[in-house]
Design an enzyme around this catalytic site. Structure first.
Site, PDB file in Angstrom:
ATOM      1  N   LYS A 160       5.751  11.989  -0.149  1.00  0.00           N
ATOM      2  CA  LYS A 160       5.511  10.517  -0.135  1.00  0.00           C
ATOM      3  C   LYS A 160       6.397   9.269  -0.687  1.00  0.00           C
ATOM      4  O   LYS A 160       6.092   9.583  -1.994  1.00  0.00           O
ATOM      5  CB  LYS A 160       4.335  10.622   0.593  1.00  0.00           C
ATOM      6  N   ASP A 173       2.433  -0.194   7.169  1.00  0.00           N
ATOM      7  CA  ASP A 173       0.540   0.203   6.801  1.00  0.00           C
ATOM      8  C   ASP A 173      -0.493  -0.150   8.112  1.00  0.00           C
ATOM      9  O   ASP A 173      -2.006  -0.438   7.511  1.00  0.00           O
ATOM     10  CB  ASP A 173       0.100  -0.378   5.633  1.00  0.00           C
ATOM     11  N   ASP A 195      -1.788   7.939  -3.289  1.00  0.00           N
ATOM     12  CA  ASP A 195      -2.099   7.331  -4.440  1.00  0.00           C
ATOM     13  C   ASP A 195      -3.296   7.749  -4.914  1.00  0.00           C
ATOM     14  O   ASP A 195      -4.090   8.144  -4.757  1.00  0.00           O
ATOM     15  CB  ASP A 195      -2.067   6.337  -3.623  1.00  0.00           C
ATOM     16  N   TRP A 255       4.598  -7.185   5.465  1.00  0.00           N
ATOM     17  CA  TRP A 255       3.755  -6.577   5.993  1.00  0.00           C
ATOM     18  C   TRP A 255       2.863  -5.891   7.090  1.00  0.00           C
ATOM     19  O   TRP A 255       1.860  -6.872   7.420  1.00  0.00           O
ATOM     20  CB  TRP A 255       3.425  -6.442   3.978  1.00  0.00           C
ATOM     21  N   ASP A 279       6.789   5.885  -2.173  1.00  0.00           N
ATOM     22  CA  ASP A 279       6.274   5.374  -2.036  1.00  0.00           C
ATOM     23  C   ASP A 279       7.049   3.820  -2.529  1.00  0.00           C
ATOM     24  O   ASP A 279       8.307   4.255  -3.984  1.00  0.00           O
ATOM     25  CB  ASP A 279       5.096   5.090  -2.103  1.00  0.00           C
TER      26      ASP A 279
END
Ligand code: DGJ
Length: 742
Positions: free
Chosen positions: A477, A549, A368, A200, A479
């Site tokens: 988007k 990210d 989000d 990540w 996710d």
């Protein structure tokens, strides 16, 4: 381009301008022997002279014949258990537990063009003359199962695609324990294997290693292609560089568990096998049913890694990505995630959007936190109902207000997930992926919905459709923020639990397909905690992907450089974010942040309202610049020049299709005193064309730029001032050079 068939010797030669691929049917056993894959060779009536046989201590298929060991024959789609002890391409198990297969040539078919893979992503053609396909049918007489091996050769690309299909013509069921998309035996091991590793916020790190005896593999067992390894490997000759030399690339058009393996045997043969990861996989092949593998895209380049990448880029940009957005420049977006995280109101969102509009941005994306009671990452996924405290006018009202400002509106979803305590979780506790009598593990406080079940996909489609149909949504988007654990479906019988991971990803593809069919003009950006599903499978549905990210410009140099090995700039989501950077705390200038982010689908991810006037002026100039250059960036030829994995300075460039304009990005991570002279050698230009470096009176011929390079210390008087500018001295410097033909 042609697919030659030497009927007498039962040989197949797929040949275009760049590559040749040759295999044949073994006379006695009727299995397939691989003869050659690489740079184009002349066709001839027989390739018998390429057959290699030697008596070696081995197990042989035929009595009295000591050269009939499959262990010593290069093959197309090998099995395990007779005379070949290497890892196979397939394993089929009978009811009695036996697993020997003997797929023998039955027939072949050729046709112009290329067919779709039902329910699965694949590259395609627009006209039949773009490719030709050869399908070989083999049959195991004893099992009465057909095996179809499909080979598509593109006419004007150094690209061959492969996939396979099993069809059960018998009245019995079999268990497929392994069904790879392709297998290929190279005659030697003089290769380096390149892979894209990560984690990540640290995706797509290039690693290269010399092949050694035994197996070397990358894979995913996580339910997604994953941050850890991209479903891609390349085999390059040791002397191959970015600019020259032979390299073979293998890229799997798939978003689930995969395996890409090279096994080097004691005789130096390197077997490449790519496909669905056989680990924990099985598939019940019932009578009359067929099992289709994903597609593997194989690229051969004799022009180094850049040559390989460009073949992938243009294929994926033009013949994998589909629909309205394929050939469109992409809007410059502002995403509120790093600006507000979960903590926003309609007023705050409008304030950011207003500023964005003033600065030339075109699309506002609400990330989000807009639904249920989602104030942090502990709740509400699955309850796709708007939170009216944050957004009193709902998504409908907000989207209209954003559009009234002159921006398009985009929205975040995480369709595959559910949080405890939601209506969805309470009503359908059996819809989560969990093993009976075992604690389901959470990831980011959330659970994975069982997308192998049609009713789950239906339910989520309906919720999303309700939101989308009532609002003005131009972008989504999508996710996905955790991997799959305790993999078990309440809807599958015991002997089909091994199907879950593959069925899951087919469910994801199905939901995407239904949404894009209903809303063909929505631009989808896939995301999985950044780049955990940056794979070709996703690109078939979502033309762009949130790359990582990690938005730090310096980190992004490596991430985007690695990503570009396979994926086109038109797919690489890259944004300017705030400093200190939220992932690593680094301070970089807004120029450097943009100079990196331009090489992708450009956007911003910060609270624009907090920028100084000077920064706002810079953002305005950046959006103006990107708008002027984005078609070139989307559609040009991208070249890597100097690797950030190797040196303090790195560079890349994009050249227009007519080679008359280029943008070069040059980056220096750490400042160093009293250094040697530096040059940036370019590539991909017209040799005898004179170019001017925009903003200067410096001109260079294309051959000078390519053989000598841009001389950075030219006219060094006061260079520190002039070149970087005093206010920009220090670490993390960057510069763009715009070249124009004159
Ligand atoms: C992970 C994504 O990669 C981020 O960009 C953001 O959308 C968050 N999820 C939201 O939870």
């Amino acid at each position: 381009m042609t697919i030659y068939i030497n009927n007498a010797s039962q040989e197949f030669h797929l040949q275009n301008e760049t590559i040749s691929y040759v295999f044949r049917v073994l006379e006695k056993s009727k299995q397939l022997e691989h003869l050659y894959y690489g740079k184009r060779i002349t066709h001839r009536d027989s390739f018998k002279h390429l057959i290699e046989r030697e008596v070696r201590p081995s197990c042989n298929m035929f009595e009295g014949d000591h050269t009939s060991s499959l262990e010593h024959i290069k093959q197309e789609y090998p099995s395990y258990g007779t005379t070949d002890f290497r890892y196979p391409a397939h394993i089929l198990v009978k009811d009695d537990g036996s697993y020997i297969t003997n797929f023998q040539f039955e027939s072949y078919q050729t046709f112009k063009g290329k067919r779709e893979l039902p329910g699965m992503p694949a590259t395609y053609v627009e006209t039949e003359d773009e490719a030709e396909t050869l399908v070989i049918t083999l049959r195991d007489q004893h099992l009465n199962v057909r095996l179809l091996l499909s080979y598509t050769l593109y006419t004007n690309r150094p690209v061959l695609t492969r996939h396979s299909q099993f069809i059960n013509d018998s009245a019995e069921s079999y268990q497929i324990n392994q069904a790879m998309s392709m297998s290929l035996d190279f005659p030697d091991e003089q290769f380096e294997m390149i892979q894209l590793n990560g984690a990540w916020a640290r995706e797509m790190q290039i690693e290269t290693r010399r092949l050694t005896k035994g197996t070397q593999a990358i894979s995913s067992t996580r339910g997604a292609s994953s941050h850890v390894h991209n479903p891609f490997l390349a085999l390059k000759r040791p002397e191959t560089t970015e600019y020259s030399g032979h390299v073979y690339g293998f890229s799997l058009v798939y978003s689930g568990n995969f395996l890409a393996q090279v096994e080097v045997d004691p005789y130096h043969v390197s077997r490449v096998t790519v496909g669905i990861n056989p680990f924990r996989f099985s598939w019940k092949l019932a009578p009359s049913e067929r099992f289709q593998t994903p597609e593997c895209v194989m690229v051969f380049s004799d022009q180094g890694l850049n040559g390989m990448s460009q073949a992938f880029h243009s294929l994926y940009r033009d013949r994998l990505v589909r629909g309205y957005w394929r050939d469109q420049t992409r809007p410059i977006l502002i995403n509120n995630w790093e600006a507000t995280y979960f903590d926003f109101t309609e007023a705050k969102v409008i304030e950011i959007a207003k500023t964005a509009k003033e600065l030339g941005i075109e699309l506002f994306v609400l990330d989000d936190g807009w639904f249920g009671e989602r104030h942090d990452d502990s709740s509400s996924l699955g309850d796709w109902f708007v939170n009216h405290d944050k957004l009193p006018n709902g998504i409908t009202g907000l989207s209209k207000k954003i559009e009234a400002l002159g921006l398009k509106f985009g929205l975040w979803f995480e369709p595959e997930m559910v949080s405890r305590g939601t209506k969805l979780f309470t009503d359908h506790p059996d819809w989560i992926i969990a093993t009976p009598d075992r604690t389901p593990s959470h990831g980011r406080n959330q659970y994975v919905l069982d997308f192998s079940r049609e009713e789950v996909v239906d339910y989520i489609f309906k919720l999303m459709d309700d939101i989308i149909s009532q609002s003005s949504i131009s972008y989504i988007k999508w996710d996905m923020n955790r991997y799959i654990t305790e993999a078990y479906s309440n809807a599958l019988p015991a002997d089909q639990q091994g199907e879950l991971m593959h069925r899951y990803i087919l469910g994801v593809y199905q939901l995407y397909q239904r949404l894009i069919e209903k809303y063909p003009k929505i631009l989808f950006e896939s995301c999985a905690g950044g780049g955990a599903r940056f794979d070709p499978g996703m690109l078939y549905y979502a033309p762009q992907t949130w790359t990582s990210d990690d938005t730090d410009a310096v980190e992004r140099l490596k991430i985007q450089y690695g990503t570009s090995l396979v994926y086109p700039l038109s797919a690489i989501g890259s944004h300017v974010s705030a400093v200190p950077n939220h992932q690593v705390g680094r301070m970089t200038s807004i120029d450097t942040r943009a100079n990196v982010a331009y090489f992708g689908t450009f956007g911003y991810e910060l609270d624009l309202t907090t920028l100084t006037d000077l920064e706002k002026e810079k953002v305005k100039a950046q959006t103006t610049f990107y708008k002027a250059k984005r078609e070139l960036i989307r559609n040009g030829y991208f070249y890597r020049l100097q690797s950030p994995f190797i040196a303090n300075e790195s560079a890349w460039m994009v050249v227009s299709k007519d080679r008359r304009e280029a943008i070069v990005g040059y980056y220096q991570v750490l400042a160093q005193p009293n250094e040697g002279y530096k040059r940036i050698k370019l590539t991909g230009l017209n040799y005898d064309q004179l170019y001017v470096i925009e903003g200067t009176d410096k001109t260079y011929y294309g051959d000078e730029l390519m053989h000598i390079g841009i001389i950075l210390a030219e006219d060094f008087t006061d260079r520190a001032d002039e070149f970087w500018g005093r206010e920009h001295q220090g670490d993390y410097q960057s510069k763009l050079f715009i070249l124009k033909a004159i």
